[in-house]
Design an enzyme around this catalytic site. Structure first.
Site, PDB file in Angstrom:
ATOM      1  N   SER A   5       0.838  -1.200   0.000  1.00 13.06           N
ATOM      2  CA  SER A   5       0.000   0.000   0.000  1.00 13.06           C
ATOM      3  C   SER A   5       0.879   1.259   0.000  1.00 13.06           C
ATOM      4  O   SER A   5       1.657   1.442  -0.942  1.00 13.06           O
ATOM      5  CB  SER A   5      -0.945  -0.065   1.198  1.00 13.06           C
ATOM      6  N   ASP A  34      -8.498  -5.190  -5.844  1.00 14.83           N
ATOM      7  CA  ASP A  34      -8.278  -3.933  -5.115  1.00 14.83           C
ATOM      8  C   ASP A  34      -9.152  -2.829  -5.716  1.00 14.83           C
ATOM      9  O   ASP A  34      -9.109  -2.584  -6.915  1.00 14.83           O
ATOM     10  CB  ASP A  34      -6.794  -3.563  -5.216  1.00 14.83           C
ATOM     11  N   HIS A  51      -8.309  -4.579  -1.317  1.00  3.05           N
ATOM     12  CA  HIS A  51      -7.025  -3.921  -1.071  1.00  3.05           C
ATOM     13  C   HIS A  51      -6.194  -4.646  -0.021  1.00  3.05           C
ATOM     14  O   HIS A  51      -4.969  -4.701  -0.124  1.00  3.05           O
ATOM     15  CB  HIS A  51      -7.241  -2.474  -0.634  1.00  3.05           C
TER      16      HIS A  51
END
Lengths: 331, 331
Positions: free
Chosen positions: B126, B277, B306
């Site tokens: 991320s 995601d 995600h």
């Protein structure tokens, strides 16, 4: 400009009632002698009967020379009985929960009063699609066809979660005060619109600058427009209809569950999810179409996200919807 | 338990500075004589250095017998210099904007001080992936490999909009008071977590009850957990790092734009977006991988959304990440 239909005391699925309920609606064209040329368009979230006007008119998808078009407003949308306009006992936060079934039952009373015997098509976008499915399950003999666009037969768990998000953004504003606001909770309403903007469109819509086709200069313009647009809405109205949406499910236990309910449908269905919709994903619609006898799964090819099927949004989307309507209504 | 590195007065890309900046970090294993067995793990949103521990240890992806692992905290995360712990002049809402580049420059100073000459791999999930790209562009001769997981080389416009949504939910709470809160804006923080929950996972995650694999009883449990989890976070820290995220873009004009910047990368890259995601979509990563010489596009197959690559999330995801690390680090 719209007409009104007085329902009197209207009993709800929950056991509560609306003491003096009214439906706001508008008709276009004339009902034929057989009472079977009706096309019904139930309203969608933050929309009204008038939102469907891009579909209606000579040379458009629905010609009033041929069809008796009825566009009707959901309870809570500010025109039909709503927290903002109800009689004092059920105003504002005292407004009872209203379900999709309640709306459909009320609309059925309206159509019956108007002399409609058969509905050629219930077409609806988004929450309009939720109502189209309920019509086909509840009145299988009356409905010949449905065209649910960018919707579903129930609110999926992810969709529920997304709605909890926009709701919590509104309720984070102390001015909302549990629905007992005296002046509008502007900050919460703007946050509601801002959160919603991320869900309404696809990732590509933003990445490829497709917002320009809808008249937006840039991303900030999209965000400002959504925040400003929601600033003027009534918070309790918004949350009432949001609750209607979250509870949507044609497969109540009394009906024997979801599969059994969808199995009752006799209408010809064209199931039309948007291919880039983030909260009514096409994969879910595919599963639902498989449970409906003879249903056609016909995705609306679009990079716009959820807004793909919104009336008047773009010519390429309108053409696909028009094709589906022709297939259901005849050439 | 972590170590601290004093940066002194640290000049930021914006021209402002952090007068007395500190990095919190932790190392595992020993640097070899050549100074080239370092693996760097930059922290992610609401995570810390410790979040990567599921990846580190004998028999795990990163064995400290072999690798000198450095897990480092971003500015603003509450451990490195942050609105919540900074010196009085830049506390709270007075904290300056910090960019991804600022974090990477600070981490570079730390590694240099530790004696690191070459980095075998920068791996990050991320926001950790945002930093991995910046490393490869800024220090092309120093970085041998990067593994950006569920991230991107810049914050896409849709991602920006989603973040505007969570931000507006927090700021809708009057108790937030533009960052000058005296007690935590609990309602806004809970709304922040609630909005975020809809984005963190995929539609299927909710539809198919996959949340049970992560220990959640039901959808309400997911929502409560996200709201409660964020209730304890510092609002200004959250918004500082969110700003870092929104401004992320390796392709600054000074670098000649996005394509030119990615063209500078010499590191071996395995670009690993999650296949479901919602805010770092695999389609965007595909486009980025095409701009990096020799990059391998290797999607992380997952229905989790995600969170797919979050350290320790699920064995099937960890195995794919371990495979990619083996490919970058050697058998």
């Amino acid at each position: 400009m719209h007409q009104e239909f007085a329902l009197g005391r209207f009993g709800l699925v929950s056991g509560l009632d609306l003491p003096d309920a009214t439906l706001a609606y508008r008709t276009y064209g004339k009902l034929n002698e057989a009472g079977d040329n009706c096309v019904l368009l139930p309203s969608y979230y933050t929309g009204t009967h008038a939102s469907y006007e891009p579909w209606i008119g000579p040379g458009r998808m629905l010609d009033p020379e041929r069809w008796f078009v009825v566009a009707v407003n959901m309870f809570g949308n500010g025109l039909s009985t709503s927290p903002s306009n109800a009689s004092p006992g059920i105003r504002g936060t005292d407004f009872p929960d209203v379900d999709i079934a309640d709306n459909v039952i009320a609309h059925h009373r309206l159509l019956t009063a108007l002399g409609v015997r058969h509905i050629r098509m219930v077409a609806g976008w988004s929450m309009g699609a939720l109502q189209a499915y309920e019509w086909a399950v509840r009145y299988p003999e009356m409905v010949y066809g449905i065209l649910p666009i960018a919707g579903a037969a129930r609110c999926s768990p992810h969709n529920f979660v997304f709605l909890e998000g926009v709701k919590s953004a509104l309720a984070a504003d102390q001015a909302y005060d549990g629905g007992r606001y005296s002046s509008p909770p502007v900050r919460g309403l703007r946050a509601f619109g801002t959160v919603y903007a991320g869900w309404a469109y696809s990732q590509e819509f933003f990445r490829d600058g497709i917002y320009r086709e809808l008249g937006y200069r840039d991303v900030d313009h999209v965000l400002d427009d959504w925040a400003d647009d929601h600033k003027h809405m009534d918070a309790n109205n918004l949350l009432t209809v949001l609750g209607t949406w979250q509870r949507a499910d044609v497969g109540s236990p009394a009906r024997g569950g979801f599969e059994t309910a969808l199995g009752r449908i006799r209408a010809r269905c064209i199931v039309m999810p948007g291919t880039s919709d983030l909260y009514f994903p096409a994969a879910d619609s595919r599963l639902e179409a498989d449970l409906i006898a003879g249903a056609e799964f016909r995705p609306l090819q679009s990079n716009l996200g959820h807004v793909a099927g919104r009336p008047g949004i773009r010519a390429a989307e309108s053409e696909q919807i028009a094709d589906a309507m022709r297939a259901l209504l005849g050439g």
